[in-house]
Design a protein around this motif. Structure first.
Motif, PDB file in Angstrom:
ATOM      1  N   ALA A  64      13.404 -13.903 -11.443  1.00  0.00           N
ATOM      2  CA  ALA A  64      13.670 -15.140 -12.186  1.00  0.00           C
ATOM      3  C   ALA A  64      12.346 -15.728 -12.657  1.00  0.00           C
ATOM      4  N   GLU A  65      12.406 -16.458 -13.763  1.00  0.00           N
ATOM      5  CA  GLU A  65      11.205 -17.097 -14.287  1.00  0.00           C
ATOM      6  C   GLU A  65      11.474 -18.589 -14.496  1.00  0.00           C
ATOM      7  N   GLY A  66      10.423 -19.371 -14.423  1.00  0.00           N
ATOM      8  CA  GLY A  66      10.528 -20.796 -14.720  1.00  0.00           C
ATOM      9  C   GLY A  66      10.016 -21.072 -16.115  1.00  0.00           C
ATOM     10  N   ASP A  67       9.420 -22.241 -16.304  1.00  0.00           N
ATOM     11  CA  ASP A  67       8.923 -22.591 -17.638  1.00  0.00           C
ATOM     12  C   ASP A  67       7.567 -21.961 -17.947  1.00  0.00           C
ATOM     13  N   GLU A  68       6.932 -21.359 -16.938  1.00  0.00           N
ATOM     14  CA  GLU A  68       5.699 -20.594 -17.206  1.00  0.00           C
ATOM     15  C   GLU A  68       6.112 -19.194 -17.612  1.00  0.00           C
ATOM     16  N   ILE A  69       6.378 -19.034 -18.898  1.00  0.00           N
ATOM     17  CA  ILE A  69       7.001 -17.788 -19.346  1.00  0.00           C
ATOM     18  C   ILE A  69       5.991 -16.708 -19.717  1.00  0.00           C
ATOM     19  N   PHE A  70       4.715 -17.058 -19.763  1.00  0.00           N
ATOM     20  CA  PHE A  70       3.720 -16.079 -20.229  1.00  0.00           C
ATOM     21  C   PHE A  70       3.053 -15.349 -19.066  1.00  0.00           C
ATOM     22  N   ASP A  71       2.522 -14.194 -19.358  1.00  0.00           N
ATOM     23  CA  ASP A  71       1.843 -13.366 -18.354  1.00  0.00           C
ATOM     24  C   ASP A  71       0.361 -13.736 -18.266  1.00  0.00           C
ATOM     25  N   ASP A  72       0.057 -15.028 -18.314  1.00  0.00           N
ATOM     26  CA  ASP A  72      -1.348 -15.441 -18.396  1.00  0.00           C
ATOM     27  C   ASP A  72      -2.125 -15.203 -17.106  1.00  0.00           C
ATOM     28  N   LYS A  73      -1.397 -15.202 -15.968  1.00  0.00           N
ATOM     29  CA  LYS A  73      -2.084 -14.883 -14.711  1.00  0.00           C
ATOM     30  C   LYS A  73      -2.191 -13.368 -14.590  1.00  0.00           C
ATOM     31  N   ASP A  74      -3.168 -12.936 -13.790  1.00  0.00           N
ATOM     32  CA  ASP A  74      -3.322 -11.495 -13.588  1.00  0.00           C
ATOM     33  C   ASP A  74      -2.086 -10.920 -12.896  1.00  0.00           C
ATOM     34  N   PHE A  75      -1.752  -9.705 -13.251  1.00  0.00           N
ATOM     35  CA  PHE A  75      -0.644  -9.009 -12.589  1.00  0.00           C
ATOM     36  C   PHE A  75      -1.050  -8.700 -11.147  1.00  0.00           C
ATOM     37  N   ASP A  76      -0.288  -9.197 -10.192  1.00  0.00           N
ATOM     38  CA  ASP A  76      -0.513  -8.775  -8.807  1.00  0.00           C
ATOM     39  C   ASP A  76       0.478  -7.653  -8.493  1.00  0.00           C
ATOM     40  N   ASP A  77       0.392  -7.115  -7.261  1.00  0.00           N
ATOM     41  CA  ASP A  77       1.249  -5.982  -6.893  1.00  0.00           C
ATOM     42  C   ASP A  77       2.724  -6.343  -7.004  1.00  0.00           C
ATOM     43  N   GLU A  78       3.050  -7.583  -6.635  1.00  0.00           N
ATOM     44  CA  GLU A  78       4.454  -8.009  -6.660  1.00  0.00           C
ATOM     45  C   GLU A  78       4.985  -8.026  -8.094  1.00  0.00           C
ATOM     46  N   ARG A  79       4.191  -8.570  -9.005  1.00  0.00           N
ATOM     47  CA  ARG A  79       4.591  -8.631 -10.416  1.00  0.00           C
ATOM     48  C   ARG A  79       4.739  -7.224 -10.996  1.00  0.00           C
ATOM     49  N   LEU A  80       3.784  -6.361 -10.640  1.00  0.00           N
ATOM     50  CA  LEU A  80       3.826  -4.984 -11.127  1.00  0.00           C
ATOM     51  C   LEU A  80       5.063  -4.255 -10.600  1.00  0.00           C
ATOM     52  N   GLU A  81       5.380  -4.490  -9.326  1.00  0.00           N
ATOM     53  CA  GLU A  81       6.540  -3.820  -8.735  1.00  0.00           C
ATOM     54  C   GLU A  81       7.843  -4.279  -9.393  1.00  0.00           C
ATOM     55  N   VAL A 105      12.888   4.809  -5.552  1.00  0.00           N
ATOM     56  CA  VAL A 105      12.704   5.387  -6.887  1.00  0.00           C
ATOM     57  C   VAL A 105      11.451   4.801  -7.540  1.00  0.00           C
ATOM     58  N   SER A 106      11.273   3.509  -7.382  1.00  0.00           N
ATOM     59  CA  SER A 106      10.085   2.861  -7.924  1.00  0.00           C
ATOM     60  C   SER A 106       8.825   3.485  -7.321  1.00  0.00           C
ATOM     61  N   GLY A 107       8.869   3.763  -6.024  1.00  0.00           N
ATOM     62  CA  GLY A 107       7.725   4.402  -5.357  1.00  0.00           C
ATOM     63  C   GLY A 107       7.445   5.786  -5.914  1.00  0.00           C
ATOM     64  N   VAL A 108       8.485   6.509  -6.287  1.00  0.00           N
ATOM     65  CA  VAL A 108       8.286   7.846  -6.865  1.00  0.00           C
ATOM     66  C   VAL A 108       7.622   7.732  -8.237  1.00  0.00           C
ATOM     67  N   PHE A 109       7.993   6.702  -9.007  1.00  0.00           N
ATOM     68  CA  PHE A 109       7.332   6.504 -10.303  1.00  0.00           C
ATOM     69  C   PHE A 109       5.859   6.100 -10.120  1.00  0.00           C
ATOM     70  N   ARG A 110       5.547   5.542  -8.954  1.00  0.00           N
ATOM     71  CA  ARG A 110       4.164   5.117  -8.708  1.00  0.00           C
ATOM     72  C   ARG A 110       3.284   6.269  -8.226  1.00  0.00           C
ATOM     73  N   PHE A 111       3.791   7.041  -7.256  1.00  0.00           N
ATOM     74  CA  PHE A 111       2.927   7.989  -6.549  1.00  0.00           C
ATOM     75  C   PHE A 111       3.102   9.438  -7.003  1.00  0.00           C
TER      76      PHE A 111
END
Ligand code: FEO
Length: 397
Positions: A174-191, A298-304
């Protein structure tokens, strides 16, 4: 989410489901919720791009009304009809009967199965490269079949250099009113992005690659997907990731260790494998198939680059949740990975041979090391150490 400006005349008007829907597509857990994005362009003509899911429909209509500010709605652009976006179309047609639907020939065919034929008879039908002029903004249509449905298309706003990418470049969460990816991608966002891609679009790597080739010819300043954040800071990074994922290439060298264990013996050996791999400097993650939804595996397989699967034998076959995971890799067309195995059981152990057959059926996948057999609580320690050494050497090669 309320109405949020993307550029001078372009607004995000979607909404997020934070807790109303526990399974996306009634299949994938979304503990972090999911955003259903939609966009509105206010020009000489007005246009809404994509609908919304039923869970957020009321918020979506409030946002659309606010964005219109009393103006009539001229166009309803249907980039993708899957009901997580298309559920609102019937209500859109009723609420804004003056608006003209915009879609491609396949949109028209599929939509006529959802709503009455009369509703689609006047659709403005667009094909590859055709344009819709709204005033200052002109939308150029790009056909993207099977990313994610046959009728899927994107449109590119040449004025603001925005790619409205529908499911592509989307993410869970889910997203709030901060709709842009202006912060750096952390592992959680990437996952969130990786798990969405791998499970929802992962099967269609060839079609995604074709879209990336088309996108390479565009000057893109902003990507507006129908899930997740609006991307403007990490465009290069997400294009890089999509190139890897769509080519079924791993993001990094490392091992997904996944185990199926009934009474703890297989779990203990899998944990030992994981710890030994880490001790040798190999990046690894460890999952229990009984505790972890397949979508994360499955996500882990796409990663490693590598997978070590350890499974007990069950009903003379592979433990059911491990079998489901391996079958999902086939369904999603996973390629270019290395697999290793630990099999277990108290008698008639067969899971290793059966898992290996499934891995060998995947395109361009290799087997690393000899399968180790765990009989009850006994195994050949030298063979186990050799398997770990073989996996570590393969990862480091
Ligand atoms: Fe988000 Fe394929 O729909």
């Amino acid at each position: 989410m309320s109405v949020v400006k993307v550029t001078e005349d372009v607004y995000a008007i979607g909404a997020s489901d934070r807790d109303g829907k526990k399974l996306f597509e009634r299949l994938f857990p979304i503990p972090e919720g999911v955003a259903y994005n939609s966009y509105f362009i206010s020009d000489e003509k007005t246009a809404v791009l994509d609908g919304a899911a039923s869970e957020v429909e009321d918020d979506y209509f409030v946002n659309l009304k606010t964005a219109l500010g009393g103006r009539p709605l001229d166009y309803i652009v249907l980039n993708h009809l899957e009901p997580d976006h298309g559920a609102a179309i019937g209500r859109l047609i009723k609420t804004y009967p003056e608006a003209r639907l915009v879609g491609n020939p396949k949109t028209k065919t599929i939509l006529s199965s959802y709503v009455c034929d009369d509703a689609v008879s006047d659709m403005l039908v667009v094909c590859e490269g055709e344009e819709l002029k709204l005033g200052k903004h002109t939308l150029k249509f790009i056909m993207t079949p099977m990313v994610h449905w046959p009728e899927s298309m994107m449109c590119y706003d040449e004025s603001d250099k925005i790619l409205f990418s529908q499911d592509a470049f989307g993410a869970f969460g889910a997203e709030g009113d901060e709709i842009f990816d202006d912060k750096d991608f952390d592992d959680e966002r990437l996952e969130k992005m990786r798990r969405y891609y791998a499970n929802i679009v992962g099967k269609y790597g060839a079609q995604v690659s074709a879209v990336l080739k088309k996108a390479a010819g565009l000057d893109i300043k902003t990507i507006c997907p129908v899930h997740g954040l609006v991307i403007r800071k990490h465009i290069g990074e997400v294009l890089r990731l999509y190139t890897l994922w769509s080519g079924y290439l791993p993001e990094e060298k490392g091992v997904l260790v996944v185990y199926a264990s009934m009474y703890g013996h297989t779990a203990a050996l899998a944990k030992e494998a994981y710890e030994k791999l880490k001790e040798t400097g190999v990046n690894a993650v460890l999952f229990d198939v009984s505790e972890t939804d397949t979508s994360y595996l499955v996500s882990g397989v796409f990663r490693f680059s590598n997978v070590l699967a350890a499974s007990v034998t069950y009903n003379a076959g592979i433990y059911p949740k491990m079998e489901y995971f391996l079958n999902d890799l086939k369904a999603l067309n996973v390629q270019n990975r290395a697999f290793s195995f630990v099999e277990s059981g108290s008698w008639a152990i067969s899971s290793g041979k059966l898992m290996r057959e499934k891995a060998e059926s995947l395109k361009n996948c290799r087997i690393v090391g000899d399968t180790v057999t765990l009989k009850a609580a006994s195994y050949d320690k030298a063979a186990f150490d050799k398997l770990i050494a073989d996996i570590a050497a393969d990862v480091k090669a």
